[in-house]
Design a protein around this motif. Structure first.
Motif, short mmCIF file in Angstrom:
data_model
loop_
_atom_site.label_atom_id
_atom_site.label_comp_id
_atom_site.label_asym_id
_atom_site.label_seq_id
_atom_site.Cartn_x
_atom_site.Cartn_y
_atom_site.Cartn_z
N ALA A 337 0.85 -1.20 0.00
CA ALA A 337 0.00 0.00 0.00
C ALA A 337 0.88 1.24 0.00
CB ALA A 337 -0.92 0.01 1.22
N TYR A 338 0.42 2.26 -0.72
CA TYR A 338 1.08 3.57 -0.62
C TYR A 338 0.52 4.25 0.63
CZ TYR A 338 2.15 8.46 -1.74
OH TYR A 338 2.58 9.77 -1.68
N PRO A 339 1.34 4.44 1.67
CA PRO A 339 0.84 4.81 3.00
C PRO A 339 0.72 6.32 3.22
CG PRO A 339 3.16 4.35 3.16
CD PRO A 339 2.79 4.16 1.71
N LEU A 340 0.02 7.01 2.33
CA LEU A 340 -0.09 8.46 2.41
C LEU A 340 -1.02 8.83 3.56
CD1 LEU A 340 0.72 11.14 1.03
CD2 LEU A 340 -1.36 10.92 -0.35
N VAL A 341 -0.55 9.71 4.43
CA VAL A 341 -1.34 10.17 5.58
C VAL A 341 -2.08 11.46 5.25
CG1 VAL A 341 -1.21 10.90 7.99
CG2 VAL A 341 0.32 9.11 7.16
N GLU A 369 -4.09 -6.59 4.85
CA GLU A 369 -4.13 -5.15 4.60
C GLU A 369 -3.14 -4.42 5.50
OE1 GLU A 369 -7.37 -1.47 4.47
OE2 GLU A 369 -7.97 -3.45 5.22
N PHE A 370 -3.09 -4.83 6.76
CA PHE A 370 -2.16 -4.25 7.72
C PHE A 370 -0.73 -4.42 7.23
CE2 PHE A 370 0.32 -4.66 11.73
CZ PHE A 370 0.06 -3.41 12.28
N HIS A 371 -0.40 -5.62 6.78
CA HIS A 371 0.94 -5.89 6.30
C HIS A 371 1.27 -5.03 5.08
CE1 HIS A 371 4.41 -8.06 4.60
NE2 HIS A 371 4.61 -8.51 5.83
N ALA A 372 0.27 -4.80 4.23
CA ALA A 372 0.50 -3.98 3.03
C ALA A 372 0.94 -2.58 3.40
CB ALA A 372 -0.77 -3.94 2.18
N TYR A 373 0.38 -2.04 4.48
CA TYR A 373 0.79 -0.70 4.91
C TYR A 373 2.18 -0.72 5.55
CZ TYR A 373 -3.69 1.34 3.70
OH TYR A 373 -4.78 1.79 3.00
N LEU A 374 2.47 -1.75 6.34
CA LEU A 374 3.83 -1.86 6.88
C LEU A 374 4.85 -1.92 5.75
CD1 LEU A 374 3.43 -4.50 9.77
CD2 LEU A 374 3.00 -2.04 9.84
N VAL A 377 5.34 1.50 3.88
CA VAL A 377 6.24 2.44 4.55
C VAL A 377 7.69 2.07 4.27
CG1 VAL A 377 7.08 3.21 6.81
CG2 VAL A 377 4.62 3.13 6.35
N ALA A 378 8.00 0.77 4.31
CA ALA A 378 9.36 0.33 4.02
C ALA A 378 9.77 0.68 2.58
CB ALA A 378 9.48 -1.17 4.26
N CYS A 379 8.83 0.56 1.64
CA CYS A 379 9.15 0.90 0.24
C CYS A 379 9.35 2.40 0.07
CB CYS A 379 8.04 0.40 -0.67
SG CYS A 379 8.02 -1.40 -0.90
N ILE A 380 8.52 3.21 0.72
CA ILE A 380 8.72 4.67 0.67
C ILE A 380 10.07 5.03 1.26
CG2 ILE A 380 8.02 6.76 1.95
CD1 ILE A 380 6.51 6.57 -0.58
N TRP A 411 8.16 -4.67 12.34
CA TRP A 411 8.21 -3.59 11.34
C TRP A 411 9.66 -3.14 11.12
CZ3 TRP A 411 4.40 1.16 11.70
CH2 TRP A 411 4.22 1.70 10.42
N CYS A 412 10.42 -3.03 12.20
CA CYS A 412 11.84 -2.64 12.06
C CYS A 412 12.59 -3.67 11.22
CB CYS A 412 12.48 -2.52 13.44
SG CYS A 412 11.94 -1.10 14.40
N ARG A 413 12.35 -4.96 11.49
CA ARG A 413 13.04 -5.99 10.71
C ARG A 413 12.60 -5.95 9.26
NH1 ARG A 413 16.29 -9.82 11.71
NH2 ARG A 413 16.11 -9.53 13.96
N LEU A 414 11.30 -5.74 9.01
CA LEU A 414 10.81 -5.64 7.65
C LEU A 414 11.46 -4.47 6.91
CD1 LEU A 414 8.68 -6.65 5.55
CD2 LEU A 414 7.11 -4.97 6.55
#
Length: 502
Positions: A337-341, A369-374, A377-380, A411-414
């Protein structure tokens, strides 16, 4: 910023050092000793008002909340050992005050976007200077457009009216009279960081009176000492050194110890903020990365995304995040997911006011869905580093992860695995600690020596190369979609693909 003492300086860090932090939601006081041991901490909430693009806070509340936090933190320790303090605040937050420091307007917060018309005028008048300083243009949320907005909407201001940055309200109260602003907070008001002066030729064209502007000094300069009235309000001993601070992003960077060239700190809060260290000024033709001055002749490049962990509170606010994390880690899907706030588009690693969230791939469950947002953020975050490398910024040094998002170990490891590089999660890393470290330079220590003594490295996470390779196609699909939508410059996307191929 003072950095006059070489590594190995014998300056003593004995005593207690205070870091005062003004965030969006709270005011915090942290007390640490010269080894970085946290002795006490306390916080008080701050309230704000959001209407459309406007975001304001009551400036009087900054002082009352911070005073209460200081009293609580100092109540259980030997306050007579307090030697110095420094204050950080949100970047670009300003107000107008009278000649005695009393606020005449609300505080216009860091993301207040009302000054679009004024930003156009600011960029027309000062574009050549902004390009020289490396950021090309000022968006409406920066302090100078907001100052011009205040002048347009507050006619008939009396003689003696002052522009104050958020921390200037606090340092005035602490010392008992107006003291200089720091160059870190003055950056977004147009302060010329290379020549270290206000660009009066630009400000004259904008009709900004010279008498409105504070004097400016480098962070780390001793501004004065705590006065008797402030001592009574806060519990901080009178005579304690008040040291010029920095913005909250730079404070977090100091708190993480990311001060050598190529070192970076990634603060994952509501949004993602990256701050690093460079031996040269980074100029960005697109205007999304800008530099603060660092210790000595170094520079602190960085950028603030409109994407980040805020998507978790938006979309999963009533759910058990520990359970969702466990389920997401077990699934490990490749949807992203593109995690735009923000509703105002993206600002880093690309500028796209029209950007909006999206999801690539199937997310049949809440955990997926939750994982997609995590993963988004890593991709951004990886794209941010690719963009910084594209600009010529050094990116190969140590990387620390801080902010609320760093409390999620998975999340840090991801993030480490998507980035394909080791990361550190410091034991204590926050803006208030960074300000305590900066305050400790009042002892005569250099900033790097103070950080070496007071910042504890914490946990190192090393990526699994097989998992980095697994996430690489996800990242490439992500940047392809950003490019297809016209938000990401194809030249930047190509650079990211070349780095991935290496």
């Amino acid at each position: 910023m003072s950095d006059q003492h070489p590594p190995g300086s014998t300056a003593t860090l004995d005593g207690i050092w205070l870091g005062l932090d003004l965030g969006t939601q709270s005011a915090r006081c942290l007390a640490v000793d010269g080894t970085g041991q946290v002795l006490a901490t306390a916080a008080r909430p701050l309230t704000g008002r959001r209407v459309g693009r406007r975001h304001e806070q009551d400036a009087e509340e900054w002082w009352s909340a911070l005073s209460a936090a200081c009293r609580e933190a100092l109540a259980g320790i030997d306050a007579t050992r307090v030697r110095g303090l420094a204050v950080d605040g949100t970047s670009g937050t300003i107000l107008l005050a009278d000649a005695h420091g009393a606020p005449l307007t609300p505080g216009l917060m860091y993301d207040d976007g009302r000054a679009a018309d004024q930003a156009a005028a600011v960029n027309e008048a000062g574009g050549a200077v902004w390009r020289e300083l490396g950021y090309r243009s000022m968006p409406p949320s920066w302090a100078l457009p907001k100052l011009r907005w205040l002048l347009d909407h507050e006619p008939g201001l009396a003689n003696g009216t002052r522009l104050l940055h958020q921390v200037d309200v606090v340092t005035w109260k602490l010392v008992g009279h107006q003291v200089p602003s720091d160059a870190s907070h003055a950056l977004k008001t147009g302060y010329h960081l290379v020549e270290e002066r206000w660009p009066h030729e630009v400000l004259d064209r904008l009709g900004v009176p010279e008498t409105l502007l504070p004097d400016v000094v480098r962070p780390g300069t001793v501004l004065g000492t705590v006065c008797a009235e402030a001592a009574e309000a806060t519990g901080i001993p009178a005579g304690t050194a008040v040291v010029a601070g920095m913005t909250d992003g730079c404070a977090a960077q100091i708190g993480a110890g990311a001060l050598t060239p190529g070192a970076w700190n990634a603060v994952l809060g509501t949004t993602l903020v990256l701050k690093g260290s460079s031996d040269h000024l980074i100029r960005d033709p697109a205007g999304v990365v800008y530099c603060h001055r660092g210790p000595g002749e170094s520079w602190l490049p960085g950028g603030a995304s409109s994407s980040g962990a805020g998507v978790i509170s938006q979309y999963f606010h009533s759910e058990n995040l520990d359970v969702l994390t466990e389920q997401a880690a077990a699934l490990d899907p490749d949807a992203v997911a593109y995690p735009l706030v923000s509703t105002g588009g993206e600002r880093f690693p690309f500028r796209a006011p029209e950007a909006e969230p999206f999801i690539l791939g199937d997310v049949p469950t809440r955990a997926a869905e939750f994982h997609a947002y995590l993963l988004g953020v890593a991709c951004i975050e990886r794209l941010c580093f690719d963009y910084l490398d594209h600009l010529g910024a050094p990116t190969g040094g140590p990387l620390t992860l801080t902010g609320g998002g760093a409390r999620n170990a998975y999340w840090c490891r991801l993030r480490a695995e998507v980035l394909g590089r080791p990361v550190h999660v410091p034991e204590h890393a926050e803006g208030a600690l960074g300000m305590a470290v900066l305050a400790a330079t009042a002892s005569g220590a250099s900033l790097r020596d103070a950080a070496a003594a007071m910042v504890r490295p914490g946990t190192e996470l090393r990526p699994d190369p097989a998992r980095t390779a697994r996430y690489l196609p996800v990242y490439l699909r992500f940047i392809d979609e950003l490019t297809r939508r016209g938000w990401l410059d194809p030249a930047v996307a190509d650079h990211a693909r070349r780095r991935a191929a290496q």
